[in-house]
Design an enzyme around this catalytic site. Structure first.
Site, PDB file in Angstrom:
ATOM      1  CE  LYS A 150      27.838  22.418  59.698  1.00  0.00           C
ATOM      2  NZ  LYS A 150      27.639  22.571  61.281  1.00  0.00           N
ATOM      3  CB  SER A 185      30.736  22.818  62.348  1.00  0.00           C
ATOM      4  OG  SER A 185      29.604  22.484  62.616  1.00  0.00           O
ATOM      5  CB  SER A 228      27.867  24.653  64.486  1.00  0.00           C
ATOM      6  OG  SER A 228      28.621  23.466  65.118  1.00  0.00           O
TER       7      SER A 228
END
Length: 458
Positions: free
Chosen positions: A85, A159, A183
């Protein structure tokens, strides 16, 4: 572009076994890494990555790992590839948090990444995310939007949207995300893969840009529980340079272990919400029946303390913590901030220090409530998500529907719990449901074992 359109019959990614079988048959680990780089390049227009490692760098890194292995070094992740990420630092690559105007250029990679590379894994790229890690749906990001790997009409979850899709679409072997309120679990649920959210402090977050320093941890996305547990074992451990690292991190059981009892807790039925999704409700019932068929006893417990703890994460003075990282950002670059991300950060300015302390005290009380409620159970079992929305539905009501996605995930970190999210029975539009196995801090091996047993073929 990579073809990930509406393939509800798409086989699930098969994990590490295929790459390792190829290596055993004489495959070149460099060729395996380059094949992943080519898959990522083919998906460059699909909103899955914010940046790719150049192909020549992938080749050089893979060749270096292969040379180390040929020299006799044990590299457990040789032949495997991963992505991370874009709020985790990678030396020499910009960390953008999906907001390029605030890009950071780190000199060192996050500790978790350096440990993976030391074990032979090859980084392929950085994944898209809800901007500043402020959402659970995957639409709080610049175009092109990342889409669900099974059906592109649906949200990918957030996310850590790109991290989950990169695994579910078979681009990389595994990936890392971040998790404050879900997330590391919601995107796994939306894309039919495993999401492993460790006990907070079990994995050092040194080298991460935080949404919440109090609650953040680094989760793993993988095809199955065993693969995720293998990665967790390599990145977990006490880090004296991370003040939030658990001193007992090296002693926590990580590999899947049998449950200490056959008793599982579930939320009281009258307290559960599926937001009108009857298919999700039916899928949860089917998943519970699966557990009963395996011999587990399911006891309903009061969900109210868990729901209250979940509200604290994004509906209390805790949101003021985001200003530590982003107060100057939203002032200096307001026009570059996604409106939903801004709406998630700016309310923190309205809370007092007194309210912040009151929230922290209540969070501590609710953590103890969770300990007392769950002490006699192997785990707490809930849906991972109450429903899954189409992108069109989410954009039509982005605040309320984003909050709905966290109904069964928000409470986990403030109550100091660990979780494995595992795909379950078919739900809306044929997408898989997901079941969360939630345990007290340090019971990472127990929840992994439960999820693995749930997924094991009869």
């Amino acid at each position: 572009m990579l073809d990930i359109v509406a393939a509800k019959a798409r086989p699930a990614p098969d994990g590490f076994a295929t790459a390792r079988a190829a290596l055993a048959d004489g495959a070149d680990p460099v060729a395996l890494a380059l094949a992943a780089a080519d898959r990522a390049q083919a998906a460059a227009g699909d909103g899955i990555f914010t940046a790719l490692v150049p192909r020549d760098v992938v080749e050089r890194n893979a060749a270096a790992a292969a040379a180390r292995a040929a020299a006799g070094e044990h590299l457990p992740l040789l032949g495997l590839t991963f992505a991370v990420k874009d709020n985790l630092h990678v030396a020499g690559m910009a960390t953008t948090l999906n907001c390029p105007v605030v890009a950071l250029m780190p000199k060192e990679s996050a500790l978790a990444i350096t440990r993976l590379e030391a074990a032979g894994a090859v980084l392929i790229g950085k994944n898209t995310m809800d901007q500043f890690a402020t959402g659970l749906n995957g639409t709080r990001s610049p175009d092109p939007l990342c889409r669900n790997a099974i059906d592109p009409a649906f949200i990918p979850g957030g996310s850590s949207s790109g991290s989950a899709v990169a695994v579910a679409a078979g681009i990389v072997s595994f990936s890392l995300g971040s998790d404050t309120g879900g997330s590391g679990r919601v995107p796994a649920a939306c894309n039919g893969i495993v999401g492993m959210k460790p006990t907070v402090g079990l994995v050092s977050t040194r080298g991460a840009v935080y949404n919440s320093r109090l609650l953040d941890c680094i989760p793993i996305f993988a095809a199955n529980v065993e693969d995720a547990s293998e990665i967790l074992a390599l990145i977990a451990g006490y880090d004296p340079l991370d003040p939030w690292s658990r001193r007992d991190a090296d002693d926590i059981q990580i590999a899947p272990v049998p449950a200490p009892s056959m008793r599982l807790a579930i939320p009281r039925r009258d307290q559960m919400r599926f937001f009108g999704d009857v298919e999700a409700e039916a899928a949860f019932a089917a998943n519970l029946n699966r557990l009963r068929s395996l011999g587990f006893t399911l006891d309903e417990i009061d969900f109210a303390p868990f729901e209250e703890a979940g509200r604290l994460v994004f509906q209390s003075a805790l949101v003021a913590e985001r200003l530590v990282e982003y107060d100057e950002v939203i002032t200096a670059h307001r026009d570059a901030i996604h409106p939903a991300a801004l709406a998630a950060i700016e309310p923190g300015r309205g809370y007092s220090a007194k309210e912040a302390f009151e929230t922290l005290y209540r969070m501590r009380e609710l953590k103890r409530a969770a300990e007392l409620a769950l002490v006699d159970y192997a785990a707490f079992v809930t849906p991972t998500v109450p429903t899954i929305y189409t992108i069109e539905e989410m954009l039509a009501d982005p605040m309320m529907r984003n909050a709905a996605m966290g109904a069964y995930t928000y409470f986990v970190n403030p109550m100091d719990l660990c979780v494995v999210a595992a795909p379950g029975a078919p739900a809306r539009a044929g997408l898989p449901s997901s079941l969360s196995f939630i345990g007290l801090a340090g019971r990472d091996g127990v929840v992994a074992g439960l999820a693995a047993r749930f997924l094991q073929p009869d």
